[in-house]
Design a protein around this motif. Sequence first.
Motif, PDB file in Angstrom:
ATOM      1  N   TYR A 158      30.632  -4.707  36.302  1.00  0.00           N
ATOM      2  CA  TYR A 158      31.275  -3.797  37.256  1.00  0.00           C
ATOM      3  C   TYR A 158      31.786  -2.524  36.616  1.00  0.00           C
ATOM      4  CZ  TYR A 158      34.721  -6.889  35.169  1.00  0.00           C
ATOM      5  OH  TYR A 158      35.420  -7.632  34.261  1.00  0.00           O
ATOM      6  N   ASN A 165      26.096   1.387  29.273  1.00  0.00           N
ATOM      7  CA  ASN A 165      26.118   2.569  30.145  1.00  0.00           C
ATOM      8  C   ASN A 165      26.005   3.839  29.304  1.00  0.00           C
ATOM      9  OD1 ASN A 165      26.373   4.446  32.115  1.00  0.00           O
ATOM     10  ND2 ASN A 165      28.376   3.759  32.877  1.00  0.00           N
ATOM     11  N   PRO A 322      32.725   0.969  42.952  1.00  0.00           N
ATOM     12  CA  PRO A 322      31.479   1.058  42.187  1.00  0.00           C
ATOM     13  C   PRO A 322      31.544   2.109  41.079  1.00  0.00           C
ATOM     14  CG  PRO A 322      31.203   1.799  44.480  1.00  0.00           C
ATOM     15  CD  PRO A 322      32.597   1.286  44.360  1.00  0.00           C
ATOM     16  N   GLN A 324      29.105   4.412  38.459  1.00  0.00           N
ATOM     17  CA  GLN A 324      27.762   4.898  38.137  1.00  0.00           C
ATOM     18  C   GLN A 324      27.258   4.342  36.811  1.00  0.00           C
ATOM     19  OE1 GLN A 324      27.111   9.193  37.696  1.00  0.00           O
ATOM     20  NE2 GLN A 324      27.838   9.293  39.820  1.00  0.00           N
ATOM     21  N   GLU A 329      26.332  -0.395  40.730  1.00  0.00           N
ATOM     22  CA  GLU A 329      26.667   0.975  41.163  1.00  0.00           C
ATOM     23  C   GLU A 329      26.435   1.227  42.647  1.00  0.00           C
ATOM     24  OE1 GLU A 329      24.349   3.816  38.899  1.00  0.00           O
ATOM     25  OE2 GLU A 329      22.454   3.010  39.614  1.00  0.00           O
ATOM     26  N   ASN A 330      25.508   0.460  43.268  1.00  0.00           N
ATOM     27  CA  ASN A 330      25.212   0.726  44.681  1.00  0.00           C
ATOM     28  C   ASN A 330      25.989  -0.138  45.666  1.00  0.00           C
ATOM     29  OD1 ASN A 330      23.409   2.803  44.138  1.00  0.00           O
ATOM     30  ND2 ASN A 330      21.809   1.306  43.610  1.00  0.00           N
ATOM     31  N   LEU A 331      26.853  -0.967  45.148  1.00  0.00           N
ATOM     32  CA  LEU A 331      27.652  -1.820  46.046  1.00  0.00           C
ATOM     33  C   LEU A 331      28.722  -0.991  46.769  1.00  0.00           C
ATOM     34  CD1 LEU A 331      26.509  -4.515  44.995  1.00  0.00           C
ATOM     35  CD2 LEU A 331      28.852  -5.242  44.604  1.00  0.00           C
ATOM     36  N   SER A 332      29.190  -1.508  47.914  1.00  0.00           N
ATOM     37  CA  SER A 332      30.291  -0.822  48.606  1.00  0.00           C
ATOM     38  C   SER A 332      31.601  -1.167  47.908  1.00  0.00           C
ATOM     39  CB  SER A 332      30.414  -1.323  50.042  1.00  0.00           C
ATOM     40  OG  SER A 332      29.193  -1.166  50.681  1.00  0.00           O
ATOM     41  N   TYR A 396      35.620   3.199  36.834  1.00  0.00           N
ATOM     42  CA  TYR A 396      34.897   3.300  38.112  1.00  0.00           C
ATOM     43  C   TYR A 396      34.892   4.763  38.536  1.00  0.00           C
ATOM     44  CZ  TYR A 396      39.802   2.380  39.158  1.00  0.00           C
ATOM     45  OH  TYR A 396      41.167   2.393  39.133  1.00  0.00           O
ATOM     46  N   ASP A 397      34.104   5.086  39.584  1.00  0.00           N
ATOM     47  CA  ASP A 397      33.921   6.493  39.968  1.00  0.00           C
ATOM     48  C   ASP A 397      35.167   7.058  40.655  1.00  0.00           C
ATOM     49  OD1 ASP A 397      31.400   6.138  38.984  1.00  0.00           O
ATOM     50  OD2 ASP A 397      30.443   5.914  40.940  1.00  0.00           O
TER      51      ASP A 397
END
Length: 426
Positions: A158, A165, A322, A324, A329-332, A396-397
């Motif tokens: 996560y 990354n 999420p 990047q 990364e594409n989860l809500s 996280y973003d």
Amino acid sequence: MAEYHIIVCSSTNQMLRAQKILREQSIGIELIPVPAEFGTVCNTAIKLASNDLEKVQGIINKAEIHLNGIYPLKPRKYESIMNALKTKRLPKFTNILQKIQNQLDLTVDELTYLLASDDIEQELFKVADRMRAEIVGDEVEIRGAIEFSNFCRKNCDYCGLRRDNNQTVRYRMQTREIVDLAIQMRQAGIKTIILQSGEDQWYTTEKIISLIKSIRSETGLRITLSLGERTQKEYEAFRSAGATNYLLKIETTDEKMFSDLHGGELMGARAQHLKWLKELGYLVGSGNIIGLPGQSVSHIAQDLMFFKEMGIHMVGIGPFIPAQGTPLENLSPGPYNLSLRTIAVARLYLRNVFLPSTTALATLNDAAQAKGLEVGANKLMIIATPERYRADYCIYDNKKAVNMSDAISIVKTLNRRLPNTIAEEI
Ligand code: SAH
Ligand code: SF4
């Protein structure tokens, strides 16, 4: 029913000395936030069985520990709270409140019901807020976080700092830079700082020890470490060097989810670290993430049971956000309301603990961090990491960098109290 007393010391140092001495003498004690009615400079009290009182008084006197006092810990009835909320419309909720009032434990099904039911949400929030006021009072603890390195040897699915990354630009802060920030924090009235990083072995045992010692000698601030997993020996060395708190979230207690998210690692191994930290006399923080893939409400109920069983002192509950460059990364993002309800249920169920209104919650929406404080939380964390590194500490973003004036304005808007070391205007 067992009876308890609490020891309230004149300072945190005295409290830590007392807990060490009592543990060495094999007295069974627990650390709990000082109940609201005994507000003092030290916000942690030592809870002991009343049967041990005489022996404990002897030990404390001999060791010349400075006390504010020793008081019976009366079982709280929360009568006015409960009566105000009893409603024929919600018999199951009323029944659970009755159990809480009678100091009975809750089952996983009852916790799941509290977490999952939309129709009791408003009542749940109200009762949690009143319990917060009654148990820990109106003061909002403010902690300052210095995120001093974003290198990480781990690969949590996560997290944006995970080893694989390669979108993350890595940085490390030097000891002097960190100590200077700590000095600024102290000047701003912060009493405890959190030193947080990825799992970065570049900071050897010796480097962390020297960092702790410099901060202690130059500022006297209390230090919470949040470095991820280290060895038992290192935890011991850091404790001896002067760190008093350690934050290590379990993230989820479900064994399968845990190992799926952590490259096959075992949840039990992580829990073992928390046990070591407790044994070494740290004030231990843990917590979970709400909205992880495959997580059900009953998983969250079990997380809360784990925190209770482990006697965790501070519980950080935050939604998944999420990041990047990660497998998720594409989860809500994790659900807002469930995150708030988890804080509220934690207050009802764990009662005498520190509950932060987390940065992850603040990142979900602008009003969320204030809302967390209205449903049971009593603590805020401000981000003290220098501007030039902040964007790179991308756990996280769009991570929100809550600063001191944000924290002050949240506390004032809610009509709550700031710690007396923090000036209202800055
Ligand atoms: N490396 C240390 C401390 C830094 S991470 C450790 O892992 O303990 C601090 C916390 O950030 C983690 O415990 C985790 O709960 C949280 N975190 C990481 N990625 C997240 C995400 N995508 N959403 C929400 N919380 C996250
Ligand atoms: Fe590293 Fe902590 Fe992120 Fe895991 S959560 S990848 S240990 S920084």
